[in-house]
Design a protein around this motif. Structure first.
Motif: not given
Length: 317
Positions: A26-31, A82-92, A112-116, A129-133
């Motif tokens: 969670f902390a990594r996702a916030v960062q 979506i640009t290379t400056h964005d971050l994707v938050l993917a939900i499934s 593109i960094p991704m939080v799942a 994903a780079d970070v998994v919640l």
């Protein structure tokens, strides 16, 4: 009623389980979101998509630029949003949504960094994903254990947790929230200034100290404020005369015909600055138990007036 209570118990248990699992990820996702130079692009299919739209809206209104992109539409052109400056938050919940998984390799190639947010740590989504919640739940509240219920509640709550953590990390305050909600009650209170709602120019009733009582009453009647300012030769306020003052003079039995504004005015009236918040003017009127207040500029010259009706029309009170 039994099913209703059981549903709430299952979803409450899902949230408590979610709380216990939050930690480094969670902390990594916030960062990661804080370091994002662009927007948080939220994606999800079906019920997760509905949750994603809400999460995107909550993030955007609390200081984190965000938008929702439908995964199926992304495969047909919307991926260009979506640009290379964005971050994707993917939900499934399953992490195996076909429409979402079809674009994961493309996002990877674009770096593109991704939080799942997923209920399965071994899913395709989690692997990309780079970070998994972890949003897994023991069971759904649906009696068939099929309809997304407890799982979507967990997703929604975790999205709120992210938004609140980010809000605090950014130093987001009431004033910032108001700027995102100018049409809401808080926005009006924190963004509306006295100059925005006051009467100005010729609409402001004003007379000189030497003005006759009759002329003063004509000025009051023509401007419709229920009061008039009394000013000196430099347009500085020296007094005010109101409908209430008129009643009190009549009760005293005074012959008013030969009096001047200076003879009957109330000296030292309450004043507000034009750059003050309108809600501050409302507080002044409430504290002094008056319905009108005069407005001055930084040089203390009379520039306006307003009453409680003006504030109500502006929905400040």
């Amino acid at each position: 009623m039994a099913l209703a209570r059981e549903t709430l118990e299952i979803e409450a248990a899902a949230l408590l389980g979610l709380k216990a699992r939050q930690g480094e990820a969670f902390a990594r996702a916030v960062q990661a979101i804080l370091e994002c130079a662009g927007r948080v692009v939220v994606m999800g299919m079906g019920k997760s998509g509905h949750v994603g739209r809400k999460i995107a809206a909550t993030l955007a209104s609390t200081g984190t630029p965000a938008m929702f992109v439908h995964p199926a539409e992304a495969s047909h052109g919307d991926l260009g949003m979506i640009t290379t400056h964005d971050l994707v938050l993917a939900i499934s919940n399953s992490g195996e949504s076909d429409e979402l998984n079809a674009i994961l390799p493309v996002l990877k190639r674009l770096f593109i960094p991704m939080v799942a947010m997923t209920g399965r740590a071994t899913s395709s989504l989690a692997r990309h994903a780079d970070v998994v919640l972890d949003t897994s739940v023991t069971k759904e509240a649906c009696p068939l254990n099929l309809a997304p219920t407890a799982s979507t509640t967990a997703q929604m709550a975790l999205g709120d947790a992210l938004a609140v953590a980010l809000l605090d990390a950014r130093g987001f305050r009431e004033e910032d929230f108001a700027r995102s909600h100018p049409g809401g009650a808080l926005g009006r209170k924190l963004l509306t200034h006295v100059r925005d709602v006051m009467r100005g120019g010729d609409a402001v009733p004003r007379v000189r100290t030497s003005t006759s009582f009759t002329a003063m009453m004509r000025e009051m009647s023509s401007k419709g404020l229920g009061a008039t300012a009394v000013v000196d030769e430099n347009n500085h306020v020296v007094g005010i005369f109101t409908d209430g003052d008129l009643r009190r003079q009549i009760e005293k039995g005074r012959d008013l015909r030969n009096l001047t504004a200076e003879d009957v005015m109330t000296r030292g009236p309450r004043l507000v600055r034009e750059d003050a918040l309108a809600v501050e003017a409302a507080d002044v009127m409430e504290e002094a138990r008056i319905t009108s207040v005069l407005v001055i500029d930084e040089s203390e010259q009379l520039v306006g007036a307003l009453n409680s009706n003006d504030l109500m029309r502006a929905k400040v009170i």
